[in-house]
Enzyme design. Structure first.
Site, PDB file in Angstrom:
ATOM      1  N   ASP A   1      -8.046   7.612   1.523  1.00 22.44           N
ATOM      2  CA  ASP A   1      -8.804   6.458   2.032  1.00 22.44           C
ATOM      3  C   ASP A   1      -8.014   5.157   1.863  1.00 22.44           C
ATOM      4  O   ASP A   1      -8.382   4.128   2.450  1.00 22.44           O
ATOM      5  CB  ASP A   1     -10.169   6.347   1.325  1.00 22.44           C
ATOM      6  N   GLU A   2      -6.923   5.200   1.076  1.00 23.77           N
ATOM      7  CA  GLU A   2      -6.197   3.956   0.786  1.00 23.77           C
ATOM      8  C   GLU A   2      -5.489   3.393   2.018  1.00 23.77           C
ATOM      9  O   GLU A   2      -5.086   2.228   2.032  1.00 23.77           O
ATOM     10  CB  GLU A   2      -5.204   4.177  -0.366  1.00 23.77           C
TER      11      GLU A   2
ATOM     12  N   LYS B   1       1.565   6.752   3.257  1.00 24.58           N
ATOM     13  CA  LYS B   1       0.570   7.727   3.745  1.00 24.58           C
ATOM     14  C   LYS B   1       0.083   7.324   5.144  1.00 24.58           C
ATOM     15  O   LYS B   1      -0.127   8.188   6.007  1.00 24.58           O
ATOM     16  CB  LYS B   1      -0.614   7.822   2.771  1.00 24.58           C
TER      17      LYS B   1
HETATM   18  P1  NAD Z   1       0.287  15.319  -7.084  1.00 24.40           P
HETATM   19  O1  NAD Z   1       1.225  14.166  -7.279  1.00 24.40           O
HETATM   20  O2  NAD Z   1      -0.478  15.849  -8.231  1.00 24.40           O
HETATM   21  O3  NAD Z   1       1.076  16.571  -6.447  1.00 24.40           O
HETATM   22  C1  NAD Z   1       2.023  16.420  -5.419  1.00 24.40           C
HETATM   23  C2  NAD Z   1       2.769  17.743  -5.281  1.00 24.40           C
HETATM   24  O4  NAD Z   1       3.727  17.597  -4.211  1.00 24.40           O
HETATM   25  C3  NAD Z   1       3.568  18.123  -6.528  1.00 24.40           C
HETATM   26  O5  NAD Z   1       3.391  19.496  -6.812  1.00 24.40           O
HETATM   27  C4  NAD Z   1       5.008  17.829  -6.148  1.00 24.40           C
HETATM   28  O6  NAD Z   1       5.955  18.656  -6.807  1.00 24.40           O
HETATM   29  C5  NAD Z   1       4.984  18.100  -4.644  1.00 24.40           C
HETATM   30  N1  NAD Z   1       6.040  17.376  -3.927  1.00 24.40           N
HETATM   31  C6  NAD Z   1       6.360  16.064  -4.040  1.00 24.40           C
HETATM   32  N2  NAD Z   1       7.402  15.779  -3.240  1.00 24.40           N
HETATM   33  C7  NAD Z   1       7.724  16.922  -2.581  1.00 24.40           C
HETATM   34  C8  NAD Z   1       8.701  17.262  -1.606  1.00 24.40           C
HETATM   35  N3  NAD Z   1       9.572  16.349  -1.146  1.00 24.40           N
HETATM   36  N4  NAD Z   1       8.752  18.525  -1.148  1.00 24.40           N
HETATM   37  C9  NAD Z   1       7.890  19.470  -1.614  1.00 24.40           C
HETATM   38  N5  NAD Z   1       6.952  19.206  -2.551  1.00 24.40           N
HETATM   39  C10 NAD Z   1       6.870  17.942  -3.029  1.00 24.40           C
HETATM   40  O7  NAD Z   1      -0.684  14.852  -5.907  1.00 24.40           O
HETATM   41  P2  NAD Z   1      -2.224  15.162  -5.657  1.00 24.40           P
HETATM   42  O8  NAD Z   1      -3.019  14.176  -6.395  1.00 24.40           O
HETATM   43  O9  NAD Z   1      -2.462  16.616  -5.834  1.00 24.40           O
HETATM   44  O10 NAD Z   1      -2.329  14.782  -4.102  1.00 24.40           O
HETATM   45  C11 NAD Z   1      -2.067  15.764  -3.108  1.00 24.40           C
HETATM   46  C12 NAD Z   1      -2.221  15.107  -1.737  1.00 24.40           C
HETATM   47  O11 NAD Z   1      -3.538  14.586  -1.606  1.00 24.40           O
HETATM   48  C13 NAD Z   1      -1.280  13.940  -1.496  1.00 24.40           C
HETATM   49  O12 NAD Z   1      -0.829  14.000  -0.168  1.00 24.40           O
HETATM   50  C14 NAD Z   1      -2.146  12.711  -1.724  1.00 24.40           C
HETATM   51  O13 NAD Z   1      -1.685  11.622  -0.952  1.00 24.40           O
HETATM   52  C15 NAD Z   1      -3.480  13.211  -1.246  1.00 24.40           C
HETATM   53  N6  NAD Z   1      -4.658  12.579  -1.865  1.00 24.40           N
HETATM   54  C16 NAD Z   1      -4.761  12.482  -3.221  1.00 24.40           C
HETATM   55  C17 NAD Z   1      -5.900  11.915  -3.792  1.00 24.40           C
HETATM   56  C18 NAD Z   1      -6.062  11.813  -5.288  1.00 24.40           C
HETATM   57  O14 NAD Z   1      -7.011  11.174  -5.757  1.00 24.40           O
HETATM   58  N7  NAD Z   1      -5.223  12.442  -6.102  1.00 24.40           N
HETATM   59  C19 NAD Z   1      -6.923  11.420  -2.975  1.00 24.40           C
HETATM   60  C20 NAD Z   1      -6.787  11.538  -1.576  1.00 24.40           C
HETATM   61  C21 NAD Z   1      -5.645  12.120  -1.041  1.00 24.40           C
HETATM   62  P1  TYD Z   2      -5.457   5.566 -10.075  1.00 22.65           P
HETATM   63  O1  TYD Z   2      -6.006   6.750 -10.812  1.00 22.65           O
HETATM   64  O2  TYD Z   2      -4.026   5.202 -10.278  1.00 22.65           O
HETATM   65  O3  TYD Z   2      -5.790   5.797  -8.527  1.00 22.65           O
HETATM   66  P2  TYD Z   2      -5.650   4.785  -7.269  1.00 22.65           P
HETATM   67  O4  TYD Z   2      -4.831   3.617  -7.655  1.00 22.65           O
HETATM   68  O5  TYD Z   2      -4.980   5.654  -6.261  1.00 22.65           O
HETATM   69  O6  TYD Z   2      -7.067   4.425  -6.899  1.00 22.65           O
HETATM   70  O7  TYD Z   2      -6.319   4.296 -10.454  1.00 22.65           O
HETATM   71  C1  TYD Z   2      -7.714   4.268 -10.219  1.00 22.65           C
HETATM   72  C2  TYD Z   2      -8.199   2.884 -10.555  1.00 22.65           C
HETATM   73  O8  TYD Z   2      -8.050   2.673 -11.965  1.00 22.65           O
HETATM   74  C3  TYD Z   2      -7.403   1.768  -9.885  1.00 22.65           C
HETATM   75  O9  TYD Z   2      -8.299   0.723  -9.501  1.00 22.65           O
HETATM   76  C4  TYD Z   2      -6.454   1.290 -10.955  1.00 22.65           C
HETATM   77  C5  TYD Z   2      -7.233   1.540 -12.233  1.00 22.65           C
HETATM   78  N1  TYD Z   2      -6.402   1.856 -13.418  1.00 22.65           N
HETATM   79  C6  TYD Z   2      -6.568   1.139 -14.604  1.00 22.65           C
HETATM   80  O10 TYD Z   2      -7.395   0.203 -14.680  1.00 22.65           O
HETATM   81  N2  TYD Z   2      -5.796   1.461 -15.669  1.00 22.65           N
HETATM   82  C7  TYD Z   2      -4.867   2.464 -15.629  1.00 22.65           C
HETATM   83  O11 TYD Z   2      -4.161   2.707 -16.636  1.00 22.65           O
HETATM   84  C8  TYD Z   2      -4.717   3.213 -14.412  1.00 22.65           C
HETATM   85  C9  TYD Z   2      -3.713   4.331 -14.300  1.00 22.65           C
HETATM   86  C10 TYD Z   2      -5.517   2.882 -13.337  1.00 22.65           C
END
Ligand code: NAD
Ligand code: TYD
Length: 360
Positions: free
Chosen positions: A133-134, A162
């Site tokens: 959503d970012e 993204k």
């Molecule tokens: P993460 O950072 O935990 O995992 C990313 C994975 O991608 C890792 O296993 C890493 O080794 C692999 N990777 C990174 N670069 C690579 C490359 N060049 N080639 C192959 N593999 C590679 O991330 P996540 O939190 O599991 O997020 C997964 C996806 O979901 C991402 O695309 C992120 O933008 C999206 N997303 C995450 C969130 C969230 O809150 N975490 C929310 C919405 C969308």
């Molecule tokens: P984060 O988990 O990094 O996700 P995103 O920035 O993708 O939303 O952070 C979630 C929220 O928490 C964000 O508003 C930043 C805040 N935050 C803190 O206040 N302290 C921290 O140490 C971290 C990692 C995040």
């Protein structure tokens, strides 16, 4: 079978474990195993003949193309990315390389594979892009939630990378007819999340007696979704989403950061009480993140109406599960924190298995 990029990361690993528990269909994981990729996250399916792992950079178009030609998947679910906003502020280069260039290379490999497939394979194939959503930027307190038609206005290097990848995916559908699908999801939390993100960081810092660093005034708002609800939404999109469409995914669960941290502290007070005092006493307000988006909110009406998806967990039930998982998985936490997870494959399998897995 399906391909999953980034399957050793937080959401990807949850997706793969859930997929193999629910479906007979095999999974091929491609993951570069960066600092965020942890092969141990997939330990539960090691030895399952339906599970294949390849340590590979998505930028390696030739190697990805060779795997596609060999396994002939009916779908590719693309999680691989650099995912942490704070890291993107300190070093945006890797975000451009993986999230933009990597998605481009992957799209090219998928397009070549799909173009040369049989008519039946072409009709069935889906490229499911996992996004955030970012990309929509930031909201004020009273603004309506993001819909699929909200203009893109990414503010951090992560969000911009993204957004660029979303545009490439869109263009590959529009120009080449590649059957793409995109999910734009809010903040996830749950098991296996790397402890740099808010919820695991605060949980583990609290247990260690460290400060709980809340950025700015702590009133920034995020929508939170338990990770398995996101995985289920992606399965719905893969099964019934219309090619070329994007779907917003969210938990209808907007929280201020300070509320999230206070909830974690209350849960820990109950589940792992300190000998004296309360965890909330460790909260510290620190300098704000540069360009910190004030509020994200998702209107998930389209996926709810069209695909019948709704989240199962509330923030309260999901957060309890998450905190309990970190309490019960102290070994995983220790190995992630001291870097031992990098040598997990060698420790568990030795060199022979490494070769088979294609770990470089
Ligand atoms: P993460 O950072 O935990 O995992 C990313 C994975 O991608 C890792 O296993 C890493 O080794 C692999 N990777 C990174 N670069 C690579 C490359 N060049 N080639 C192959 N593999 C590679 O991330 P996540 O939190 O599991 O997020 C997964 C996806 O979901 C991402 O695309 C992120 O933008 C999206 N997303 C995450 C969130 C969230 O809150 N975490 C929310 C919405 C969308
Ligand atoms: P984060 O988990 O990094 O996700 P995103 O920035 O993708 O939303 O952070 C979630 C929220 O928490 C964000 O508003 C930043 C805040 N935050 C803190 O206040 N302290 C921290 O140490 C971290 C990692 C995040």
């Amino acid at each position: 079978m399906i391909f999953v990029t980034g399957g050793a990361g937080f959401i990807g690993a949850n997706f793969v474990l859930r997929w193999l528990a629910q479906h007979a269909e095999p999974v091929v994981v491609i993951d570069k195993l960066t600092y965020a990729g942890n092969r141990e996250n997939l330990a539960a399916v090691d030895g399952d003949p339906r599970f294949h792992f390849h340590c590979l950079d998505i930028n390696d178009r030739q190697a990805v193309a060779a795997l596609l030609a060999r396994h002939r998947p009916r779908a590719l679910v693309h999680f691989a990315a650099e995912s942490h906003v704070d890291r993107s502020i300190h070093g945006p280069g890797e975000f451009v390389r993986t999230n933009i260039n990597g998605t481009f290379e992957l799209l090219e490999a998928a397009r070549a594979y799909w173009s040369n497939a049989s008519a039946t394979e072409r009709a069935a194939f889906r490229f499911l892009h996992v996004s955030t959503d970012e990309v929509y930027g930031t909201l004020d307190a009273t603004d309506p939630a993001f819909t699929e038609s909200t203009p893109y206005a990414p503010n951090s290097p992560y969000a911009a990378s993204k957004a660029a990848s979303d545009h490439l995916v869109r263009a590959y559908h529009h120009t080449y007819g590649l059957p793409t699908l995109t999910g734009n999801c809010s903040n996830n939390y749950g098991p296996f999340q790397f402890p740099e993100k808010l919820i695991p960081l605060m949980t583990l810092n609290a247990l260690d007696g460290k400060s709980l660093p809340v950025y700015g005034d702590g009133r920034n708002v995020r929508d939170w979704l338990y990770v398995t609800d996101h995985c289920d939404a992606l399965q719905c999109i893969l099964a019934a989403g219309r090619p070329g469409e994007t779907y917003n995914i969210g938990g209808r669960s907007e929280k201020r950061n300070i509320e999230v941290v206070q909830s974690i502290c209350s849960l820990l007070d109950e589940l792992r009480p300190k000998p004296s005092g309360r965890y909330a006493e460790q909260i510290e307000f620190v300098a704000d993140r540069p360009g910190h988006d004030r509020r994200y909110a998702i209107d998930a009406g389209k996926i709810e109406r069209e695909l019948g998806w709704t989240p199962r967990e509330t923030f309260e039930t999901g957060l309890r599960r998450t905190v309990l998982w970190y309490l019960e998985n102290a070994d995983w936490v220790a190995r992630v924190r001291d870097g031992r997870y990098h040598s997990w494959i060698e420790t568990h399998y030795g060199n022979g298995r490494r070769g088979q897995e294609g770990v470089q």
